[in-house]
Write a protein that holds these residues in place. Structure first.
Motif: not given
Length: 241
Positions: A64-89
């Motif tokens: 999550l971007r730093s300014d979004i992480a300090r907003s009120e919807k930080a928890q909402f976007y963090n929960n959504l990110l856990a479902k659509i995040n992709t990892y490259w090694r």
């Protein structure tokens, strides 16, 4: 006394061959079932926690971007990110492309690293369990697939700017437990099936012969209007088309 041992009953050569083939298929089925059980046992082996974790390359993913992480919807976007995040090694921190085969290179450019695009079955299914508020953040996108020659529909996250890519060391804290006896039994079965070329026979027994993909919307130019129709309607169908 078994009926097959009666002196007045004789087996024909064709029946003998059929019984031998049937017995071979039964042994092959038992071997496949044993292979499946061994693979499940190997997959369910508990992990072993390492005393000294070690680094195995690098991993790139979204946060999550730093300014979004300090907003009120930080928890909402963090929960959504856990479902659509992709990892490259990658083995290198710079994620430079490397040669994977003759004349071909892997492309690890950051511009190609995107959030997961959801299929309709995943978007509406219970696997991700998306809420109504989370579904409102997606839009439907249709793209043409050159490989399968068809249109594909996917749901794409509309506000990808809320996340940024980071590169972190990929640390290994646990490893899969090894069982030497289990590995030996599984290797013997794999060698027996591979060196004797038994996999085609296995697919035929299990009725899982692969078929070519057929598009849902057949081209009108190649549509046969007389297919699967009775003969007395063939003339009328031919005249209508």
């Amino acid at each position: 006394m078994d009926m097959h041992d009666w002196p007045h009953i004789k087996k024909s050569d064709r029946r003998k061959k059929r019984l031998v083939k049937k017995d071979f298929d039964k042994k092959l089925i038992r071997l496949i079932k044993q292979r499946k059980v061994l693979k499940i046992q190997k997959r369910n082996l508990p992990p072993v926690i390492l005393d000294k974790p070690y680094q195995r390359g690098w991993v790139r993913y979204f946060v999550l971007r730093s300014d979004i992480a300090r907003s009120e919807k930080a928890q909402f976007y963090n929960n959504l990110l856990a479902k659509i995040n992709t990892y490259w090694r990658h083995y290198d921190k710079s994620f430079k492309r490397r040669k994977i085969r003759r004349g071909a290179y892997e492309n690890c450019d950051a511009s190609l690293h995107k959030l997961n695009e959801l299929w309709p079955t995943d978007f509406h299914g219970d696997k991700l369990n998306l809420t109504d508020a989370e579904k409102d953040c997606f839009y439907l996108k249709e793209t043409w697939n050159d490989r399968y020659d068809r249109w594909e529909s996917k749901y794409v996250f509309a506000e990808a700017w809320r996340y940024v890519l980071v590169i972190k060391p990929y640390m290994v804290y646990a490893e899969k437990q090894a069982d030497g006896l289990l590995e030996q039994e599984l290797a013997q079965i794999e060698d027996q099936l591979t060196w004797n070329c038994l996999f085609p026979r296995v697919r035929k027994i299990k009725r899982s012969v692969y078929k070519y993909w057929k598009p849902e919307d057949e081209d009108v130019r190649y549509t046969n209007y007389l297919k699967n129709k009775p003969r007395y309607t063939s003339k009328e169908a031919y005249l209508d088309h």
